[in-house]
Design an enzyme around this catalytic site. Structure first.
Site, PDB file in Angstrom:
ATOM      1  N   TYR A   1      -5.299  11.459  43.246  1.00 27.38           N
ATOM      2  CA  TYR A   1      -4.777  10.115  43.020  1.00 27.38           C
ATOM      3  C   TYR A   1      -4.442   9.423  44.340  1.00 27.38           C
ATOM      4  CZ  TYR A   1      -4.381  11.447  38.113  1.00 27.38           C
ATOM      5  OH  TYR A   1      -4.664  11.848  36.837  1.00 27.38           O
TER       6      TYR A   1
ATOM      7  N   ASP B   1     -11.680  12.787  31.962  1.00 25.45           N
ATOM      8  CA  ASP B   1     -10.571  12.330  32.806  1.00 25.45           C
ATOM      9  C   ASP B   1     -11.011  12.254  34.263  1.00 25.45           C
ATOM     10  OD1 ASP B   1      -7.451  11.900  32.842  1.00 25.45           O
ATOM     11  OD2 ASP B   1      -7.807  13.420  34.369  1.00 25.45           O
TER      12      ASP B   1
ATOM     13  N   HIS C   1      -5.872  11.841  24.329  1.00 26.07           N
ATOM     14  CA  HIS C   1      -6.613  11.890  25.597  1.00 26.07           C
ATOM     15  C   HIS C   1      -7.351  13.214  25.778  1.00 26.07           C
ATOM     16  CE1 HIS C   1      -7.416  11.061  29.840  1.00 26.07           C
ATOM     17  NE2 HIS C   1      -6.896  12.233  30.147  1.00 26.07           N
TER      18      HIS C   1
END
Length: 327
Positions: free
Chosen positions: A241, A136, A305
């Site tokens: 982010y 990730d 995921h």
């Protein structure tokens, strides 16, 4: 009279909101100090104190594990125990996570700082070349690392994280990936994303565990709730982010040196990708081939995921084979 009623109503609503967003204090889970996982250590990276867990024989080849969001070093527990018999193993808490320091401000989470943190850890343990394994967000950092410092990497394995340019291609050209990436835009808002993750005593970790079929593991959920104890931790980790989007929009000149080699990666790379990923498309994983000369793609059907935690029995043999072939 009406003023008094309004004040009381506001106080009641405020108390309910406080309880809704409150994260309960927890004692440190014993599993975090399991001796079989290694020794807890620290080093300084550009003035920031970072935590890592080290195990195995330091004379053997190094494997560095780098976690994603919202995780921390413990997400690699199955891999640490598997590989520390044959390798020197370190699992990092990236800045803002776990027991690492949490500098304030979005610029502290720009890609340059994150890449240099990996380099500084490798230099700290005196291993100029090593195997890199990441998931990730850690994988996003790792793609930049192998493009910037290819001479330091024996092999790179990306767990459910496509090459960053392939991901951008899909975000621009695929409705599937556009919809899957909605949360990245949501995370650009101030404060609200942190509150959404904190709500109901970090209830989000139950949902994450459920995706991986691990929701009945109460100890695991408690470990993650312990690792994300407050607004500060959520703010710093969501800042990854924010920093990424701002760098893309405003073309941060400090980030440009970490972008140059991205489209022509020569390091041996393997992508292990669970096809039931809710956040990243299979096509984005397949598109990695376009940017990596020596690339192996391993699709794992029916896995989420959170692949290294959900399916270590599939991930570990693939890692073992790939690292042995690129010793």
């Amino acid at each position: 009279m009406y003023l008094l009623i309004a004040v009381v109503a506001i106080m009641v609503l405020g108390l309910k909101l406080f309880r809704y967003l409150q994260i309960k204090p927890r004692p440190r889970p014993k599993c975090l100090d399991d001796a079989s996982l290694g020794v807890h250590k620290y080093f300084k990276s550009d003035g920031v104190k970072l935590h890592y867990v080290e195990s195995g024989d330091p004379s053997k080849p190094l494997v560095m594990f780098v976690h994603g969001f919202p995780e921390f070093w413990y997400s690699w527990r199955h891999q640490i125990k598997h590989f520390n018999q044959e390798y020197h193993v370190v699992a990092l808490d990236m800045r803002g996570y776990g027991d690492s320091e949490k500098p304030a401000g979005v610029p502290n989470y720009a890609i340059g700082h994150l890449v240099e943190d990996l380099k500084n850890l490798a230099e700290h343990v005196d291993k100029p070349k090593f195997h890199l394994v990441a998931h990730d967000w850690g994988g996003g950092v790792a793609w930049h690392f192998v493009s910037k410092y290819p001479e330091m990497v024996k092999s790179y394995t990306a767990c459910n994280i496509p090459h960053v340019t392939s991901l951008r291609d899909q975000q621009r050209g695929s409705w599937e990936q556009m919809l899957k990436s909605w949360y990245m835009l949501f995370f650009q808002l101030p404060v609200l994303p942190e509150f959404m993750m904190m709500k109901q005593d970090n209830q989000c970790f139950y949902g994450i565990a459920k995706e991986a079929g691990l929701h009945k593991d109460e100890e695991l959920i408690n470990v993650y709730k312990f690792a994300f104890p407050d607004f500060t931790t959520w703010n710093r980790t969501i800042n990854y982010y924010r920093a990424a989007v701002r760098s893309t929009i405003f073309k941060n000149p400090k980030s440009l040196p970490y972008m140059k080699g991205l489209k022509d990666i020569k390091v041996p790379c393997m992508s292990i990708f669970g096809t039931d990923d809710k956040y990243l498309s299979v096509d984005s994983a397949k598109g990695t081939n376009k940017y990596v000369k020596n690339h192996r793609l391993e699709l794992v059907p029916g896995v989420s995921h959170w692949i290294q935690q959900e399916a270590p029995e599939k991930v570990n043999p693939l890692l073992q084979d790939f690292m042995k072939n690129n010793a």
